[in-house]
Design a protein around this motif. Structure first.
Motif, PDB file in Angstrom:
ATOM      1  N   ILE A 238       0.846  -1.193   0.000  1.00 20.33           N
ATOM      2  CA  ILE A 238       0.000   0.000   0.000  1.00 20.33           C
ATOM      3  C   ILE A 238       0.881   1.244   0.000  1.00 20.33           C
ATOM      4  N   ASN A 239       0.557   2.185  -0.877  1.00 22.25           N
ATOM      5  CA  ASN A 239       1.273   3.465  -0.870  1.00 22.25           C
ATOM      6  C   ASN A 239       0.288   4.613  -1.028  1.00 22.25           C
ATOM      7  N   ALA A 240       0.045   5.316   0.085  1.00 16.73           N
ATOM      8  CA  ALA A 240      -0.751   6.542   0.071  1.00 16.73           C
ATOM      9  C   ALA A 240       0.112   7.716   0.516  1.00 16.73           C
ATOM     10  N   ALA A 241       1.435   7.574   0.381  1.00 19.08           N
ATOM     11  CA  ALA A 241       2.371   8.598   0.860  1.00 19.08           C
ATOM     12  C   ALA A 241       2.931   9.405  -0.307  1.00 19.08           C
ATOM     13  N   ARG A 242       3.971   8.891  -0.968  1.00 18.73           N
ATOM     14  CA  ARG A 242       4.597   9.563  -2.096  1.00 18.73           C
ATOM     15  C   ARG A 242       5.104   8.530  -3.088  1.00 18.73           C
ATOM     16  N   GLY A 243       4.879   8.783  -4.370  1.00 18.54           N
ATOM     17  CA  GLY A 243       5.342   7.864  -5.398  1.00 18.54           C
ATOM     18  C   GLY A 243       6.842   7.755  -5.462  1.00 18.54           C
ATOM     19  N   ALA A 244       7.551   8.836  -5.100  1.00 15.31           N
ATOM     20  CA  ALA A 244       9.006   8.840  -5.193  1.00 15.31           C
ATOM     21  C   ALA A 244       9.662   7.836  -4.257  1.00 15.31           C
ATOM     22  N   LEU A 245       8.918   7.295  -3.308  1.00 13.83           N
ATOM     23  CA  LEU A 245       9.485   6.318  -2.378  1.00 13.83           C
ATOM     24  C   LEU A 245       9.752   4.973  -3.035  1.00 13.83           C
ATOM     25  N   VAL A 246       9.174   4.737  -4.209  1.00 11.28           N
ATOM     26  CA  VAL A 246       9.108   3.391  -4.771  1.00 11.28           C
ATOM     27  C   VAL A 246       9.825   3.300  -6.110  1.00 11.28           C
ATOM     28  N   ARG A 269       5.136   7.984  -9.262  1.00 10.10           N
ATOM     29  CA  ARG A 269       6.319   8.788  -9.556  1.00 10.10           C
ATOM     30  C   ARG A 269       6.012   9.876 -10.576  1.00 10.10           C
ATOM     31  N   ASN A 270       5.199   9.586 -11.556  1.00  8.93           N
ATOM     32  CA  ASN A 270       4.924  10.543 -12.631  1.00  8.93           C
ATOM     33  C   ASN A 270       3.446  10.916 -12.597  1.00  8.93           C
ATOM     34  N   GLU A 271       3.135  11.920 -11.790  1.00 10.27           N
ATOM     35  CA  GLU A 271       1.739  12.373 -11.697  1.00 10.27           C
ATOM     36  C   GLU A 271       1.560  13.649 -12.515  1.00 10.27           C
ATOM     37  N   PRO A 272       0.448  13.793 -13.230  1.00  5.97           N
ATOM     38  CA  PRO A 272      -0.743  12.949 -13.250  1.00  5.97           C
ATOM     39  C   PRO A 272      -0.766  11.912 -14.375  1.00  5.97           C
ATOM     40  N   ASN A 273       0.393  11.470 -14.806  1.00  2.71           N
ATOM     41  CA  ASN A 273       0.466  10.480 -15.886  1.00  2.71           C
ATOM     42  C   ASN A 273       1.290   9.284 -15.420  1.00  2.71           C
ATOM     43  N   PRO A 274       0.705   8.422 -14.562  1.00  8.73           N
ATOM     44  CA  PRO A 274       1.466   7.302 -14.015  1.00  8.73           C
ATOM     45  C   PRO A 274       1.824   6.280 -15.082  1.00  8.73           C
ATOM     46  N   ASP A 275       2.767   5.433 -14.738  1.00 13.43           N
ATOM     47  CA  ASP A 275       3.222   4.378 -15.643  1.00 13.43           C
ATOM     48  C   ASP A 275       2.017   3.579 -16.143  1.00 13.43           C
ATOM     49  N   PRO A 276       1.781   3.521 -17.468  1.00 12.97           N
ATOM     50  CA  PRO A 276       0.599   2.816 -17.996  1.00 12.97           C
ATOM     51  C   PRO A 276       0.598   1.326 -17.717  1.00 12.97           C
ATOM     52  N   ARG A 277       1.747   0.769 -17.339  1.00 10.07           N
ATOM     53  CA  ARG A 277       1.779  -0.663 -17.025  1.00 10.07           C
ATOM     54  C   ARG A 277       0.918  -1.000 -15.824  1.00 10.07           C
ATOM     55  N   PHE A 278       0.721  -0.026 -14.926  1.00  8.13           N
ATOM     56  CA  PHE A 278      -0.153  -0.288 -13.777  1.00  8.13           C
ATOM     57  C   PHE A 278      -1.571  -0.612 -14.230  1.00  8.13           C
ATOM     58  N   VAL A 284      -3.909  -4.519  -9.154  1.00  9.57           N
ATOM     59  CA  VAL A 284      -3.577  -3.207  -8.599  1.00  9.57           C
ATOM     60  C   VAL A 284      -4.846  -2.365  -8.532  1.00  9.57           C
ATOM     61  N   PHE A 285      -5.119  -1.811  -7.357  1.00 11.91           N
ATOM     62  CA  PHE A 285      -6.237  -0.885  -7.189  1.00 11.91           C
ATOM     63  C   PHE A 285      -5.653   0.516  -7.183  1.00 11.91           C
ATOM     64  N   LEU A 286      -6.128   1.374  -8.090  1.00 12.33           N
ATOM     65  CA  LEU A 286      -5.520   2.677  -8.336  1.00 12.33           C
ATOM     66  C   LEU A 286      -6.496   3.807  -8.030  1.00 12.33           C
ATOM     67  N   THR A 287      -6.005   4.832  -7.356  1.00  8.68           N
ATOM     68  CA  THR A 287      -6.758   6.075  -7.177  1.00  8.68           C
ATOM     69  C   THR A 287      -5.840   7.252  -7.506  1.00  8.68           C
ATOM     70  N   PRO A 288      -6.405   8.398  -7.920  1.00  8.94           N
ATOM     71  CA  PRO A 288      -5.595   9.504  -8.469  1.00  8.94           C
ATOM     72  C   PRO A 288      -5.134  10.534  -7.431  1.00  8.94           C
ATOM     73  N   HIS A 289      -4.336  10.113  -6.453  1.00  4.18           N
ATOM     74  CA  HIS A 289      -3.775  10.985  -5.420  1.00  4.18           C
ATOM     75  C   HIS A 289      -4.883  11.828  -4.777  1.00  4.18           C
ATOM     76  N   VAL A 290      -5.777  11.132  -4.104  1.00  6.69           N
ATOM     77  CA  VAL A 290      -6.952  11.781  -3.527  1.00  6.69           C
ATOM     78  C   VAL A 290      -7.081  11.482  -2.031  1.00  6.69           C
ATOM     79  N   GLY A 291      -5.948  11.254  -1.364  1.00  7.35           N
ATOM     80  CA  GLY A 291      -6.004  10.908   0.050  1.00  7.35           C
ATOM     81  C   GLY A 291      -6.696  11.942   0.916  1.00  7.35           C
ATOM     82  N   SER A 292      -6.593  13.218   0.555  1.00  6.64           N
ATOM     83  CA  SER A 292      -7.221  14.281   1.354  1.00  6.64           C
ATOM     84  C   SER A 292      -8.519  14.782   0.732  1.00  6.64           C
TER      85      SER A 292
END
Length: 324
Positions: A238-246, A269-278, A284-292
Motif C-alpha cells: 500500500i502506498n498513500a504517501a509519495r510515489g518517489a518512495l518506490v 512517480r509521474n503524476e498525473p500520468n502514471p506508468d501505464p503498465r499499472f 492493482v487498485f488505483l486512485t488519483p492521489h486523492v487521500g485528502s
C-alpha cells in the motif's frame, strides 16, 4: 488587515468556503480552471505582484523558479503536508516564509490507506470491472477470491501522525501492528505496536506493508526489488504517501511474478500520468492521489493556509511554518 487588501495568487481553486473567505479578505487574480504550471505561476506572479502565493503539491518551485519570483512575495503557503515540490532553502534565502497544512488531513489519509488495503485485498477493482462488463453468471466457490485483512500482520513504514492513525484503524480489524521508524515511539503512542529498528528486519513478518513517510533525498526509491523480495510471497503493498518512495519497475515486476498478491496505490512517480503498465495489472487498485479529497479536509486545509497567510502578512508568526 490594512485598508488595502493584500494580493494573493491562487494556483488553483479551493473549496467554496475557502474561496469565500479569500474573496472577502484578499485581492485575487482570476483563478484558472486548472492547476497552474510552474511557468504559468511565474508569469502570473510577475503580472499580479502578490504578497502571498497559495499553491499545492504537483507544482514545483525549484531554485531557478524561486529566483524569478517578484520581491513582493512574502509567503508561499502550500495546501498540503508534503513540501517536496518546494525548494525550501531557496525560498528562505529570498526571505520568503513557507507554510504547510499538517494535522488537518491525518484522518482522511489514514482512511484512504485502509480503503486501499480493503480494495486491494478484496479485489475491488476486478469486481467493479466484472460488474461493468455485465457479470452474467454466478461465480464458483473458488473463483476470484480475495484475502481478508482481519487478523493480518500490518507493517507501517513511518509512524508519524498518519502512520499512528492507520495503526488505530488497523486495530479495529484485529490486525497485528508493526512499525519501522527513525526512532522508537513512547509506549503510549506505540499502543502495543512492535518496533523494528530496521526495515529489513520487519519485512519478513508483514502480510501487508503500508508507507507513511515523506519523500526526501534519503527515501528516494527506497522500496526496491531487494526490499520487496523480503516480504512474504503473496503480501499486499500500500502506498498513500509519495510515489518517489518506490522503484516502480521493481513494484511492477513483483506484482507480475506473484511476489506481491496485490497493491493499492494513491501516488505515483509521474503524476498525473502514471506508468501505464499499472493499468494492465488486474491486481492493482488505483486512485488519483486523492487521500485528502473530502469536502471537510480540503476545506480545513485551505482555511489553515489562509490563517498562515494572514498571520505572516500581519507580522505574526505563522501557525504552521516549514523549517529548512
Amino acid at each position: 488587515m490594512s485598508a488595502t487588501r493584500p494580493r494573493v495568487l491562487l494556483t488553483q481553486r479551493q473549496t467554496d468556503p475557502v474561496m469565500q473567505r479569500i474573496e472577502q479578505n484578499f485581492t485575487i487574480a482570476p483563478v484558472p480552471d486548472h492547476r497552474m504550471t510552474t511557468r504559468e505561476l511565474l508569469d502570473a506572479a510577475r503580472a499580479f505582484q502578490p504578497q502571498a502565493i497559495m499553491t499545492s503539491t504537483g507544482l514545483p518551485l525549484r531554485g531557478d523558479d524561486v529566483a524569478q519570483l517578484p520581491d513582493c512575495v512574502k509567503v508561499v503557503a502550500t495546501v498540503s503536508v508534503g513540501t517536496d515540490h518546494l525548494d525550501i532553502p531557496a525560498l528562505h534565502a529570498r526571505g520568503i516564509i513557507v507554510t504547510n497544512t499538517p494535522d488537518v488531513l491525518t484522518d482522511c489519509n489514514a482512511d484512504m490507506a485502509i480503503l486501499l488495503m480493503l480494495a486491494a485485498a478484496r479485489r475491488a477493482g476486478e469486481y467493479t470491472t466484472l460488474m461493468r462488463e455485465g457479470w452474467g453468471r454466478p461465480l464458483a466457490m473458488d473463483e476470484m477470491l480475495g484475502t481478508r485483512i482481519s487478523g493480518k500482520r500490518l507493517g507501517i513504514v513511518g509512524m508519524g501522525r498518519i502512520g499512528q492513525a492507520v495503526a488505530r484503524r488497523a486495530r479495529g480489524f484485529d490486525m497485528t501492528v508493526m512499525y519501522s521508524n527513525r526512532r522508537r515511539l513512547p509506549a503510549a503512542q506505540e499502543a502495543g505496536a512492535t518496533y523494528f529498528s530496521t526495515l529489513t528486519d520487519m519485512l519478513p513478518h508483514c502480510d501487508i506493508l503500508s508507507l507513511h513517510l515523506p519523500a526526501t533525498p534519503e527515501t528516494e526509491g527506497m522500496i526496491d526489488a531487494d526490499l520487496l523480495g523480503r516480504l512474504p510471497r503473496g503480501a499486499i503493498f500500500i502506498n498513500a504517501a509519495r510515489g518517489a518512495l518506490v522503484d516502480e519497475d521493481a513494484l511492477i515486476a513483483a506484482l507480475r511474478s506473484g511476489q506481491l498478491a496485490a497493491a493499492g496505490l494513491d501516488v505515483y512517480r509521474n503524476e498525473p500520468n502514471p506508468d501505464p503498465r499499472f493499468l494492465e495489472l488486474p491486481n492493482v487498485f488505483l486512485t488519483p492521489h486523492v487521500g485528502s479529497a473530502t469536502i471537510e479536509t480540503r476545506t480545513d486545509m485551505g482555511m489553515l493556509a489562509i490563517e498562515n497567510v494572514e498571520a505572516v502578512l500581519n507580522g505574526r508568526a505563522a501557525p504552521t511554518p516549514v523549517h529548512a
